[in-house]
Design a protein around this motif. Structure first.
Motif, PDB file in Angstrom:
ATOM      1  N   LEU A  44      33.739  74.488  37.865  1.00  0.00           N
ATOM      2  CA  LEU A  44      33.961  73.075  38.196  1.00  0.00           C
ATOM      3  C   LEU A  44      35.366  72.667  37.820  1.00  0.00           C
ATOM      4  CD1 LEU A  44      30.588  71.655  36.857  1.00  0.00           C
ATOM      5  CD2 LEU A  44      31.192  72.099  39.223  1.00  0.00           C
ATOM      6  N   HIS A  45      36.073  72.105  38.767  1.00  0.00           N
ATOM      7  CA  HIS A  45      37.450  71.674  38.485  1.00  0.00           C
ATOM      8  C   HIS A  45      37.450  70.315  37.786  1.00  0.00           C
ATOM      9  CE1 HIS A  45      37.572  68.637  41.681  1.00  0.00           C
ATOM     10  NE2 HIS A  45      36.871  69.482  42.386  1.00  0.00           N
ATOM     11  N   LYS A  46      38.597  69.960  37.314  1.00  0.00           N
ATOM     12  CA  LYS A  46      38.757  68.780  36.450  1.00  0.00           C
ATOM     13  C   LYS A  46      38.188  67.504  37.064  1.00  0.00           C
ATOM     14  CE  LYS A  46      43.043  67.245  35.883  1.00  0.00           C
ATOM     15  NZ  LYS A  46      43.265  65.799  36.014  1.00  0.00           N
ATOM     16  N   ASP A  47      38.357  67.321  38.350  1.00  0.00           N
ATOM     17  CA  ASP A  47      37.964  66.065  38.973  1.00  0.00           C
ATOM     18  C   ASP A  47      36.573  66.098  39.593  1.00  0.00           C
ATOM     19  OD1 ASP A  47      41.332  66.055  40.065  1.00  0.00           O
ATOM     20  OD2 ASP A  47      40.492  64.828  38.438  1.00  0.00           O
ATOM     21  N   HIS A  48      35.809  67.128  39.291  1.00  0.00           N
ATOM     22  CA  HIS A  48      34.482  67.234  39.902  1.00  0.00           C
ATOM     23  C   HIS A  48      33.602  66.060  39.498  1.00  0.00           C
ATOM     24  CE1 HIS A  48      30.655  68.991  41.142  1.00  0.00           C
ATOM     25  NE2 HIS A  48      31.363  69.834  41.869  1.00  0.00           N
ATOM     26  N   GLU A  49      32.752  65.647  40.411  1.00  0.00           N
ATOM     27  CA  GLU A  49      31.932  64.461  40.137  1.00  0.00           C
ATOM     28  C   GLU A  49      30.924  64.697  39.022  1.00  0.00           C
ATOM     29  OE1 GLU A  49      29.470  63.299  43.358  1.00  0.00           O
ATOM     30  OE2 GLU A  49      28.719  65.312  43.740  1.00  0.00           O
ATOM     31  N   LEU A  50      30.560  65.948  38.814  1.00  0.00           N
ATOM     32  CA  LEU A  50      29.618  66.237  37.741  1.00  0.00           C
ATOM     33  C   LEU A  50      30.203  65.866  36.390  1.00  0.00           C
ATOM     34  CD1 LEU A  50      27.140  68.943  38.165  1.00  0.00           C
ATOM     35  CD2 LEU A  50      28.119  68.962  35.924  1.00  0.00           C
ATOM     36  N   PHE A  51      31.537  65.833  36.323  1.00  0.00           N
ATOM     37  CA  PHE A  51      32.226  65.533  35.075  1.00  0.00           C
ATOM     38  C   PHE A  51      32.484  64.049  34.872  1.00  0.00           C
ATOM     39  CE2 PHE A  51      32.260  69.658  33.960  1.00  0.00           C
ATOM     40  CZ  PHE A  51      33.343  70.474  34.262  1.00  0.00           C
ATOM     41  N   GLU A  52      32.096  63.234  35.830  1.00  0.00           N
ATOM     42  CA  GLU A  52      32.523  61.838  35.760  1.00  0.00           C
ATOM     43  C   GLU A  52      32.041  61.135  34.493  1.00  0.00           C
ATOM     44  OE1 GLU A  52      32.244  59.365  39.290  1.00  0.00           O
ATOM     45  OE2 GLU A  52      31.570  57.686  38.056  1.00  0.00           O
ATOM     46  N   ASP A  53      30.746  61.178  34.243  1.00  0.00           N
ATOM     47  CA  ASP A  53      30.214  60.428  33.107  1.00  0.00           C
ATOM     48  C   ASP A  53      30.845  60.873  31.793  1.00  0.00           C
ATOM     49  OD1 ASP A  53      26.731  59.853  34.134  1.00  0.00           O
ATOM     50  OD2 ASP A  53      28.652  59.088  34.842  1.00  0.00           O
ATOM     51  N   GLY A  54      30.973  62.183  31.621  1.00  0.00           N
ATOM     52  CA  GLY A  54      31.569  62.678  30.382  1.00  0.00           C
ATOM     53  C   GLY A  54      33.008  62.221  30.216  1.00  0.00           C
ATOM     54  N   ASP A  55      33.751  62.209  31.320  1.00  0.00           N
ATOM     55  CA  ASP A  55      35.144  61.750  31.267  1.00  0.00           C
ATOM     56  C   ASP A  55      35.224  60.284  30.883  1.00  0.00           C
ATOM     57  OD1 ASP A  55      36.592  63.692  34.042  1.00  0.00           O
ATOM     58  OD2 ASP A  55      36.048  64.219  31.984  1.00  0.00           O
TER      59      ASP A  55
ATOM     60  N   ARG B  34      35.826  54.076  35.901  1.00  0.00           N
ATOM     61  CA  ARG B  34      35.255  54.911  36.956  1.00  0.00           C
ATOM     62  C   ARG B  34      36.093  54.841  38.221  1.00  0.00           C
ATOM     63  NH1 ARG B  34      30.334  57.080  35.656  1.00  0.00           N
ATOM     64  NH2 ARG B  34      29.356  55.996  33.930  1.00  0.00           N
ATOM     65  N   ARG B  37      39.170  56.818  37.782  1.00  0.00           N
ATOM     66  CA  ARG B  37      38.934  58.253  37.923  1.00  0.00           C
ATOM     67  C   ARG B  37      38.844  58.655  39.387  1.00  0.00           C
ATOM     68  NH1 ARG B  37      35.183  62.359  38.357  1.00  0.00           N
ATOM     69  NH2 ARG B  37      35.562  64.152  36.984  1.00  0.00           N
ATOM     70  N   ARG B  40      41.980  59.127  40.760  1.00  0.00           N
ATOM     71  CA  ARG B  40      42.751  60.142  40.016  1.00  0.00           C
ATOM     72  C   ARG B  40      43.817  59.494  39.154  1.00  0.00           C
ATOM     73  NH1 ARG B  40      39.008  62.615  41.961  1.00  0.00           N
ATOM     74  NH2 ARG B  40      39.109  64.199  43.581  1.00  0.00           N
ATOM     75  N   TRP B 263      38.948  69.038  24.022  1.00  0.00           N
ATOM     76  CA  TRP B 263      39.328  68.484  25.329  1.00  0.00           C
ATOM     77  C   TRP B 263      40.553  69.199  25.891  1.00  0.00           C
ATOM     78  CZ3 TRP B 263      36.748  65.605  28.720  1.00  0.00           C
ATOM     79  CH2 TRP B 263      35.583  64.988  28.261  1.00  0.00           C
ATOM     80  N   CYS B 270      39.481  74.237  33.078  1.00  0.00           N
ATOM     81  CA  CYS B 270      38.997  73.734  34.369  1.00  0.00           C
ATOM     82  C   CYS B 270      40.090  73.686  35.415  1.00  0.00           C
ATOM     83  CB  CYS B 270      38.368  72.351  34.218  1.00  0.00           C
ATOM     84  SG  CYS B 270      39.553  71.079  33.835  1.00  0.00           S
ATOM     85  N   CYS B 312      30.397  67.798  24.753  1.00  0.00           N
ATOM     86  CA  CYS B 312      30.752  67.757  26.177  1.00  0.00           C
ATOM     87  C   CYS B 312      31.882  68.713  26.535  1.00  0.00           C
ATOM     88  CB  CYS B 312      31.077  66.313  26.569  1.00  0.00           C
ATOM     89  SG  CYS B 312      31.617  66.129  28.269  1.00  0.00           S
ATOM     90  N   ARG B 316      31.752  72.368  28.759  1.00  0.00           N
ATOM     91  CA  ARG B 316      32.583  72.613  29.941  1.00  0.00           C
ATOM     92  C   ARG B 316      33.410  73.883  29.775  1.00  0.00           C
ATOM     93  NH1 ARG B 316      34.673  66.550  31.582  1.00  0.00           N
ATOM     94  NH2 ARG B 316      32.604  65.576  31.640  1.00  0.00           N
ATOM     95  N   ASN B 320      33.019  77.002  32.349  1.00  0.00           N
ATOM     96  CA  ASN B 320      34.111  77.493  33.179  1.00  0.00           C
ATOM     97  C   ASN B 320      34.633  78.849  32.734  1.00  0.00           C
ATOM     98  OD1 ASN B 320      34.289  75.621  35.264  1.00  0.00           O
ATOM     99  ND2 ASN B 320      35.467  74.179  34.041  1.00  0.00           N
ATOM    100  N   ALA B 356      23.858  62.869  31.910  1.00  0.00           N
ATOM    101  CA  ALA B 356      24.990  63.651  32.406  1.00  0.00           C
ATOM    102  C   ALA B 356      25.232  64.862  31.515  1.00  0.00           C
ATOM    103  CB  ALA B 356      26.240  62.784  32.476  1.00  0.00           C
ATOM    104  N   GLU B 360      25.131  68.822  32.489  1.00  0.00           N
ATOM    105  CA  GLU B 360      26.175  69.812  32.201  1.00  0.00           C
ATOM    106  C   GLU B 360      25.588  71.000  31.449  1.00  0.00           C
ATOM    107  OE1 GLU B 360      29.986  68.477  30.835  1.00  0.00           O
ATOM    108  OE2 GLU B 360      29.846  66.568  31.892  1.00  0.00           O
TER     109      GLU B 360
END
Lengths: 298, 507
Positions: A44-55, B34, B37, B40, B263, B270, B312, B316, B320, B356, B360
């Protein structure tokens, strides 16, 4: 997809990951094997939607907005269930609701005319009386029309006689929905339901279930009750039929009208583009529309 | 250092906001994040508070703030004995965004500050860097670039020994990093990466500084084009090994430094699919063993506050890194098979509160089980499968990932299939095949296939559970590929004489 006896040599199958999902070279499948699952490594890349909540949580923390107990509990959602029968788009929140829907509307469906009957027995009787050419022949000489009440066992020469019996002896209503004669069939062609699956040649004529017909159907069938002539009925029906599929029914009806047991074999021809054994009808037919749907599938 | 508790308690009484208003504000803020994000543009800055402050206090009176700044600036241009006090007052005044704008509009204002920053008076240096820090935190886009003349000095001071001073330098740089490409390029050219590497190496014992380095590095690594320029430089430096060594949380200091470094590692893993360098540093081993201990703590109910902020990024990284790890190295890189226990514990623990995070965890489980028979076996041995099956009702990606993991297990051996069927997967599939989510239905069909062909007992059991009529119904599914699967199963595997005969005999 082959099922090996032991662990397959994984190293030979490994690809260097590229793209988001790492897909293995599809394995050599058996002849016509439609199953495609292979284990996949997912990057999963940085901007993947699966990562949204965690971000978001991370950045809330950076901005001093983090609290360990959430204000509102995030909603954990449960999967919905959906009726996948082609043409049906009912959606349910519980498995029980789904099962009830399916059992009521899809379980005992005639392969040939897509009518839904409430029980296996009534379905059998329906198939026999409507789609069995042998029945028509035998019925000329013997009592073939069974009483619909289980355990009664009586048989009658005509469907009218049976109906009278049902009304008089078993106190059935005169417009019992599961005792329509073939003649009545055409009048209950209500609105065409949306054809969802073009691969299947669905004749979307009749209501899918006699049990839950709209009032309109009753009205039409009641009109028939009052002794319209066959000819009128047939022409009325002709007027209503728009699709070419109707020619089959027409043939059936005229056959019935002329008293000839020459129901065309067309009636029992499978109407799906993939093979269903003609001699076997499991009772599950594809259904177009329906009533009682709870919601549209998105 | 970031004190999580205080924010919550104090926030309630702030500026007369009721709890409800506060909740609303947070929710709005979250929505804004959100959206950022999605665009971007997700960027955050940190403000290091003064010792006497608990929370950022902004004066409401902007006019006087601007005037103060201007008058202070003029006064500071004159030589005098009250410079320290005036600089301190200036730093306080610069908390206000419009004062910040007013300040940089003054000619030679930055020159003045740099003068103090590099002067011989240590207290003035501290106050000057405090002023710069306030400026770096500005929401106005033209304020931070005005700080560029100071950056070479800030970088030089990173090798100094004064904790507070170094922290301020670091957070200032960290706030400046994401401003613009121009700023980033300047910083890179001025050697920010080696400076950070040296800093974390020399100040390894000073966790407040380590945390600040982690933050600044994470700001650099989040850049859109980080993969091309920044990441290769970071990987070539000594930073990866230092980041890894900080990951274990310090019991006294807390999670914060570990959080920042985790992080950083996430952004490293990633952004590229070739993680050989990090794997060579033992990143996967370190992260997965840390997850094992964190998972164990969570399972025992020791959910330290803010733990998910560390869990989290670790999840990740493991997820990855696994996708870059050659299969033959898996056992050495992952080490402890109890990782699967930890993941299942995390799944269960966070399912309701942070779905979420549960999702993960399920993703990592998929990557762990994809190619490892040992890890699949561990899931069975540790009796984790029934718990996983119970999670199949939950949507938003949780059940699909879990079903993938279960499919990975089934895919390995027929013996595993038999076990899975025995543990209730067959009956679970009878329900998942009816779900609205098409991906679940397709996956369920494929898993069902694997189970059914694993042996006659499973096929018979499926028939006993009413599987035949279920599949017959699926033959009328609106999707062609689902219909074909159902037909194939029926015709080739279920309607064979032996299966039906056995079924009938057992009736």
């Amino acid at each position: 997809m082959q099922q090996p006896e032991s662990v397959r040599p994984l190293t030979t199958e490994r690809h260097h990951p590229t793209g988001d999902t790492h897909e293995l070279r599809p394995r050599e499948t058996e002849q016509g094997n439609p199953f495609t699952f292979t284990p996949q490594l997912i990057h999963l890349h940085k901007d993947h939607e699966l990562f949204e909540d965690g971000d978001i949580t991370r950045h809330m923390y950076l901005q001093d907005l983090y609290i360990s107990e959430a204000d509102d509990k995030p909603t954990l959602s449960v999967s919905e269930f959906a009726c996948h029968i082609s043409g049906c788009s009912a959606v349910f929140s519980t498995l029980e609701e789904y099962e009830h829907h399916y059992n009521s509307l899809h379980r005992h469906v005639c392969c040939s005319c897509r009518r839904s009957l409430p029980s296996a027995r009534l379905l059998d009787i329906h198939i026999q009386e409507w789609h069995d050419s042998l029945f028509a022949i035998l019925a000329q000489r013997q009592d073939m029309y069974q009483c619909l009440v289980e355990g009664c066992g009586q048989k009658f020469r005509t469907s009218k006689l049976r109906k009278d019996h049902l009304i008089r002896l078993h106190k059935y209503p005169p417009d019992f929905r599961f005792d329509k004669t073939k003649k009545d069939r055409g009048t209950r062609e209500t609105k065409r339901q949306q054809q969802k699956d073009t691969a299947m040649e669905v004749a979307d004529d009749v209501c899918e279930s006699e049990g839950v017909c709209e009032v309109m159907c009753d009205v039409l069938s009641n009109q028939l009750e009052h002794g319209e002539s066959m000819e009128t009925h047939v022409s009325q029906e002709e007027a209503r039929m728009a699709k070419s599929d109707s020619t089959e029914e027409h043939a059936d009806l005229s056959a019935a009208a002329h008293g000839a047991g020459n129901t065309s074999t067309e009636a029992t021809k499978p109407r799906y583009s993939y093979r269903v054994p003609t001699s076997v009808c499991f009772g599950h037919g594809s259904v177009r529309g329906f009533r009682g749907r709870r919601g549209r599938r998105k | 250092m970031w004190r999580l508790n205080k924010v919550r308690h104090k926030a309630a009484g702030r500026h007369g906001d009721s709890l409800e208003e506060l909740k609303l504000k947070r929710r709005e803020h979250e929505r804004a994040l959100r959206q950022a994000r999605r665009d971007r543009q997700l960027v955050s800055k940190r403000l290091l508070l003064n010792e006497d402050e608990d929370q950022p206090e902004v004066t409401m009176d902007t006019n006087s703030g601007e005037q103060d700044v201007v008058s202070l600036f003029h006064k500071l241009q004159q030589t005098g004995s009250e410079r320290e006090a005036r600089l301190k007052a200036l730093s306080k005044a610069l908390r206000d965004p419009s004062a910040q704008l007013a300040f940089i509009k003054q000619e030679n204002s930055m020159h003045l500050l740099v003068g103090f920053l590099t002067g011989s008076d240590a207290t003035c240096r501290l106050q000057a860097v405090r002023c710069l820090h306030e400026l770096s935190h500005s929401p106005h886009t033209n304020v931070a670039p005005a700080c560029l003349p100071a950056t070479p000095y800030l970088l030089t001071y990173l090798s100094g020994q004064s904790t507070k001073f170094t922290e301020l330098c670091l957070y200032t740089l960290g706030n400046l990093c994401p401003e613009s490409d121009v700023v980033k390029e300047k910083l890179l050219a001025q050697g920010i990466i080696p400076a950070l590497a040296n800093c974390i190496e020399n100040q390894r014992h000073n966790l407040a500084v380590v945390e600040a380095v982690g933050f600044t590095l994470s700001q650099l690594l989040q850049a859109k084009d980080a993969a091309e320029k920044i990441i290769p430089m970071v990987l070539a430096s000594s930073l990866p090994s230092h980041l890894l060594s900080v990951l274990t949380p310090d019991p006294d200091f807390g999670l914060a430094p570990a959080i920042e470094c985790a992080w950083c590692l996430h952004y490293l893993t990633c952004s590229t699919e070739d993680n050989r360098v990090l794997l060579a540093h033992g990143a996967l081993l370190k992260c997965s063993s840390l997850l094992v201990s964190l998972g164990a703590a969570v399972a025992e109910g020791n959910k330290e506050e803010g733990m998910e902020l560390l869990i989290c990024p670790l999840l990740r990284c493991v997820g990855n890194l696994l996708s870059s790890c050659p299969v033959e190295d898996l056992s050495t890189q992952v080490g402890d098979v109890h990782i699967v226990v930890a993941l299942c514990a995390l799944l269960q623990a966070y399912l309701q509160t942070q779905p979420a995070l549960a999702r993960e965890s399920a993703w990592v489980l998929n990557n762990l089980t994809a190619y490892s028979s040992a890890l699949c076996s561990a899931l069975l041995t540790f009796n984790l499968v029934p718990g996983l099956i119970q999670l199949l009702p939950f949507s938003q990606g949780i059940n699909t990932m879990i079903l993938r993991a279960l499919a990975n297990i089934a895919h390995k051996k027929k013996e595993f299939c038999v076990q899975l069927a025995h543990l209730g997967l067959l009956s679970a599939l009878c329900a998942t095949l009816k779900m609205a989510d098409q991906e679940m239905v397709t996956l369920s069909m494929d898993v069902l296939f694997m189970l059914v062909v694993s042996g006659p007992q499973v096929a018979e059991e499926f028939v006993r559970q009413g599987g035949l009529s279920l599949l017959e119904a699926i033959q009328y599914n609106s999707k062609g590929d689902i219909r074909r699967r159902a037909t194939h199963l029926l015709e080739h595997h279920l309607l064979s004489y032996s299966v039906v005969k056995t079924y009938l005999l057992n009736l």
